[in-house]
Structure formats: C-alpha cells, structure tokens
Design a protein around this motif. Structure first.
Motif, PDB file in Angstrom:
ATOM      1  N   SER A   1      30.213  41.451  29.067  1.00  9.73           N
ATOM      2  CA  SER A   1      29.592  40.341  28.352  1.00  9.73           C
ATOM      3  C   SER A   1      28.666  39.606  29.305  1.00  9.73           C
ATOM      4  CB  SER A   1      30.645  39.388  27.786  1.00  9.73           C
ATOM      5  OG  SER A   1      31.427  38.827  28.818  1.00  9.73           O
TER       6      SER A   1
ATOM      7  N   ASN B   1      25.828  36.268  29.558  1.00  7.22           N
ATOM      8  CA  ASN B   1      25.241  35.052  29.023  1.00  7.22           C
ATOM      9  C   ASN B   1      24.078  34.668  29.930  1.00  7.22           C
ATOM     10  OD1 ASN B   1      24.750  32.217  28.291  1.00  7.22           O
ATOM     11  ND2 ASN B   1      26.685  32.364  27.189  1.00  7.22           N
ATOM     12  N   ASP B   2      22.957  34.248  29.326  1.00  6.54           N
ATOM     13  CA  ASP B   2      21.772  33.984  30.148  1.00  6.54           C
ATOM     14  C   ASP B   2      21.827  32.660  30.914  1.00  6.54           C
ATOM     15  OD1 ASP B   2      21.379  32.233  28.097  1.00  6.54           O
ATOM     16  OD2 ASP B   2      19.554  33.167  27.334  1.00  6.54           O
TER      17      ASP B   2
ATOM     18  N   TRP C   1      22.697  35.777  36.067  1.00  5.88           N
ATOM     19  CA  TRP C   1      23.243  35.491  34.747  1.00  5.88           C
ATOM     20  C   TRP C   1      24.761  35.482  34.802  1.00  5.88           C
ATOM     21  CZ3 TRP C   1      19.987  38.996  30.933  1.00  5.88           C
ATOM     22  CH2 TRP C   1      18.714  38.431  30.796  1.00  5.88           C
TER      23      TRP C   1
ATOM     24  N   TYR D   1      28.308  36.554  33.805  1.00  2.43           N
ATOM     25  CA  TYR D   1      28.777  37.831  33.280  1.00  2.43           C
ATOM     26  C   TYR D   1      30.295  37.918  33.408  1.00  2.43           C
ATOM     27  CZ  TYR D   1      29.503  39.360  38.106  1.00  2.43           C
ATOM     28  OH  TYR D   1      29.958  39.462  39.400  1.00  2.43           O
TER      29      TYR D   1
ATOM     30  N   GLY E   1      17.307  40.599  17.942  1.00  5.90           N
ATOM     31  CA  GLY E   1      17.650  41.409  19.100  1.00  5.90           C
ATOM     32  C   GLY E   1      17.668  42.884  18.783  1.00  5.90           C
TER      33      GLY E   1
ATOM     34  N   HIS F   1      20.153  46.742  19.274  1.00  6.36           N
ATOM     35  CA  HIS F   1      21.448  47.354  19.556  1.00  6.36           C
ATOM     36  C   HIS F   1      21.249  48.857  19.692  1.00  6.36           C
ATOM     37  CE1 HIS F   1      21.540  48.724  15.359  1.00  6.36           C
ATOM     38  NE2 HIS F   1      21.258  47.471  14.993  1.00  6.36           N
TER      39      HIS F   1
ATOM     40  N   TRP G   1      26.013  48.680  22.501  1.00  6.90           N
ATOM     41  CA  TRP G   1      25.561  47.428  23.093  1.00  6.90           C
ATOM     42  C   TRP G   1      24.681  46.702  22.080  1.00  6.90           C
ATOM     43  CZ3 TRP G   1      26.476  44.595  27.396  1.00  6.90           C
ATOM     44  CH2 TRP G   1      25.554  43.604  27.738  1.00  6.90           C
ATOM     45  N   GLU G   2      24.871  45.390  21.976  1.00  5.51           N
ATOM     46  CA  GLU G   2      24.006  44.552  21.156  1.00  5.51           C
ATOM     47  C   GLU G   2      23.555  43.376  22.001  1.00  5.51           C
ATOM     48  OE1 GLU G   2      24.817  43.757  16.919  1.00  5.51           O
ATOM     49  OE2 GLU G   2      24.775  41.619  17.467  1.00  5.51           O
ATOM     50  N   HIS G   3      22.261  43.104  21.986  1.00  5.45           N
ATOM     51  CA  HIS G   3      21.718  42.049  22.842  1.00  5.45           C
ATOM     52  C   HIS G   3      20.773  41.167  22.041  1.00  5.45           C
ATOM     53  CE1 HIS G   3      20.513  40.042  26.500  1.00  5.45           C
ATOM     54  NE2 HIS G   3      19.243  40.281  26.232  1.00  5.45           N
TER      55      HIS G   3
ATOM     56  N   LYS H   1      23.911  30.793  19.986  1.00  8.15           N
ATOM     57  CA  LYS H   1      24.798  31.534  20.883  1.00  8.15           C
ATOM     58  C   LYS H   1      26.078  30.772  21.188  1.00  8.15           C
ATOM     59  CE  LYS H   1      21.475  32.067  23.839  1.00  8.15           C
ATOM     60  NZ  LYS H   1      20.711  32.411  25.053  1.00  8.15           N
TER      61      LYS H   1
END
Length: 401
Positions: free
Chosen positions: A142, A144-145, A152, A154, A324, A326, A352-354, A363
C-alpha cells in the motif's frame, strides 16, 4: 502364401488400432492424472464427447480448458465435437462447444450447460475438490502520496490465505495480513498484524446459467465485518446486470487492539458488465451507496490481452472525484495441481489499482469502496465470461496451425 495373407490382414487392422478411441473410464483417469478435479466423461453415439471438469490446477479460466481439449482430441481421435462444462467449487460456471476439423479448432462459449449436465447424469465424478486446502502466499503493498522523510508513505506485508471448500458452491477463507516493512508516521492498521479476510461464502448458479448469486459473511478487506450479497443476471452472452448489497461494521486495529463495531452501515450498488469480443474490451458501471456511506458512480474500461489486463477508471462520489488505472499480470506457473489434500502455491495473478488524480478527502475517507470478499479479486481471476474464455481458448488451440 499364408505368410503374405497374414501380413495383408495385419496391414488392414493396424491403422484401425491407431485411431481406436479410449473408453470414458480411460479418459476420466487421464484427465484426473493431469490434475483436473470433479471429472466426469460420457461419449455419445453421435460423434460427441461430454465432459465436466474443474480446472483449479491451471491458471485463469481458459488455460485448463485448452489442455483438457487437447487431451480429449488425442483420446478420441475420431470425435469432432467436444462439450465441456467448466466448474468452480463444483458449481457449473459456463460451457464450451469445441469442434476440431483437420487440426483446426472452433470454440463457442455459453452460460448454459444444462444439456451437458443431462448427458453426464449417470457418470460418477472423480477426484473431488471437497476438503482440499490451498495455502496461497500473497504479497501486499500500500502506498500513500504523503511524504515521509522524502519518500511516499508505504507499507509492505505478506498475506497467506488458507482456502477450502466443504460442499458444492462453498468457499471458506482465512487470510491474516502480516506487515514487515513500513515508514508510516501515523499509527494505523497497516502497521499491525490483522485479519484481511475470514469468511464463509456460498455460490448459487441457476440450472440454465442465466443468473448466479454469492452470499458471504465474516471479515473482509478495507477493515469491514458483516455480510455481503451479490446477484448477477446474464441478459446476453455479452451483457450482465446485477446488484450488490452489504451490511458491515468496522473491524480495525487501534493502538494494538481490535475495535470491532456492530454492522450498521448499509450499502447498495447496481452493476452492469459488458464484454466486446472483437476488441477484447470489458466495460463496467456501478452506481449507488458505497461501504463508507458515500453515494456515487464508477466506470471502468478494461482491455484483456489473454491473461494480462490493463484498465482505466473514473469515479464521482460524495461530491468528490477520482481517476486512475489498474492491471493484473500472471505470476504463478500455469500449472499448480493439487496432487494431495494440501497445496502450497503462489497467486495466479498480481493486481494493482492506483489513483492518478483525486483530492485528499476522496483518499482519506476511503470513498468509492465496495466490499472485497476474497483475496484474489481482479479482472483475470474467476472471470467466467463465455465469449472471453472461448475466444482465447480457440486462439491457444490454433497456435502454430
């Protein structure tokens, strides 16, 4: 003179021996030996072989069908029509009608497999999938920005999933999530050992394959606990409409302790799924109330490249928005058969999904989420779309022709 006469007779019978078809018992034993489960075989007098198999030992939804059809063509060299019913947890998911003429295959798919079931009603299933246990090791990442020390935020974890089935359509899953590397500055559930999925689910499929339903209860991803019901109806081979409803509460680790609330959050989503076979594009639309209470709509467009999928999505919910991409890619070997009761395996796909663009509220408040009831939810695993399966099975069968 007698010697030449005997040689002449042998020359007549020898080609016949080469094309002698296997018995249904021999074909069943051969498919079982290749790792297929819940195998039934019945050949008819009109040049057709009917087969039911579960392809849990082969990656995806069409690779096992390809291997089975190739073996059936070898075992029944004079047969031109093969009717294949594909199962999952012993429940029929779809059927294939495959014809082979001079080495060239043509494959059609359908949700309806009742005629195959009727032809196999006296055949005994071999190599049952019941009570066999899979332990699958899933990696989890996972991101997060938010920046932590110039990087980032993580969290890396391993999530071994123990899965079994006790009866037709049943699925039991237990998956802990064990973090081993993270740089989070905030204390949240990603930094603790916790439950990912701990659930029991039941699938029901109509005899004609037109509708199916899944009821699941227990702990789910996104720190939810409760029940989830999904229903789908196949209007055409391309178009499926359905709905999903859930009643869940929160199950989250705070300061090292599990905080589990009474399920009180109701969600409802209307869904539509369309597959366009000439472009291999899958379109999905869902709208309603998501699991954290926000109302909105999400649209996905996914391109299938055989076992690889790549897609884009957009979402508008609760006055916020997000967009986004995936993807899912195969990682495990094509064949991981269950020779015994217990199997240690790799996941078939990594997904993966971003989020490419959104705002912080979308978010931070987990907007646009629906329940994830199993560890391997993606666009390749369990994709029992008959046009898709038939299309890529035919392509694999005719490779090199």
């Amino acid at each position: 003179m007698m010697r030449y006469f005997l040689l002449f007779l042998f020359s007549l019978t020898w080609p016949v021996a080469l094309v002698h078809a296997a018995s249904d018992e021999e074909a069943t034993a051969s498919l079982v030996g290749m790792g297929f489960e819940n195998v039934r075989v019945a050949s008819s007098g009109n040049d057709t072989v009917f087969v039911a198999i579960e392809t849990a030992g082969y990656r995806g939804t069409y690779q096992g069908a390809v291997v089975a059809l190739q073996e059936l063509a070898r075992l029944y060299p004079e047969t031109r029509i093969f009717r294949l019913m594909l199962l999952e947890e012993q429940a029929a998911r779809m059927s294939l009608t495959a014809t082979c003429v001079e080495g060239q295959w043509a494959v059609l798919g359908s949700y309806d497999s009742q005629d195959i079931e009727d032809a196999l009603h006296t055949a005994t299933a071999r190599n049952s999938s019941e009570r066999k246990v899979d332990l699958t090791i899933y990696p989890m990442l996972s991101i997060n920005d938010r920046k932590v020390g110039g990087f980032w935020e993580y969290a890396l974890a391993v999530a071994p999933a123990l899965e079994t089935s006790l009866w037709r359509g049943n699925r039991i899953t237990l998956q802990p999530i064990i973090p081993f590397a993270y740089n989070s500055e905030t204390i949240n559930s990603d930094t603790y050992i916790r439950v990912g999925v701990a659930s029991i689910a039941q699938d029901v499929v109509a005899k004609d394959g037109r509708w199916d339903a899944t009821l699941a209860g227990g702990f789910f991803h996104y720190d939810r606990v409760g029940v989830d019901l999904r229903v789908g109806y196949h209007l055409t081979p391309s178009l499926t409409v359905g709905a999903e409803t859930s009643l869940t509460g929160e199950a989250i680790v705070r300061d090292g302790n599990y905080d589990i609330s009474v399920p009180d959050r109701f969600s409802f989503l209307a869904k539509a799924d369309y597959y366009e076979s000439s472009t291999q594009l899958q379109g999905q639309l869902m709208a309603g109330r998501f699991i954290f209470g926000d109302y909105g709509v999400r649209a996905d467009v996914t391109r299938h490249f055989g076992e690889y999928t790549v897609g884009l999505y957009g979402i508008a919910t609760g006055g916020e928005w997000g967009a986004g991409f995936h993807f899912s890619v195969p990682v495990g070997p094509k064949r991981q058969v269950r020779d015994k009761v217990f199997r240690l395996r790799l996941p078939e796909y990594v997904a993966w999904e971003h989020v490419l663009a959104s705002n912080s509220k979308y978010k931070d408040e987990n907007m646009g989420r629906n329940v994830m009831t199993r560890p391997d939810e993606n666009h390749s695993d369990h994709y029992w779309q008959p046009l898709h399966v038939a299309q890529f099975a035919e392509r694999e069968l005719n490779k090199g022709q």
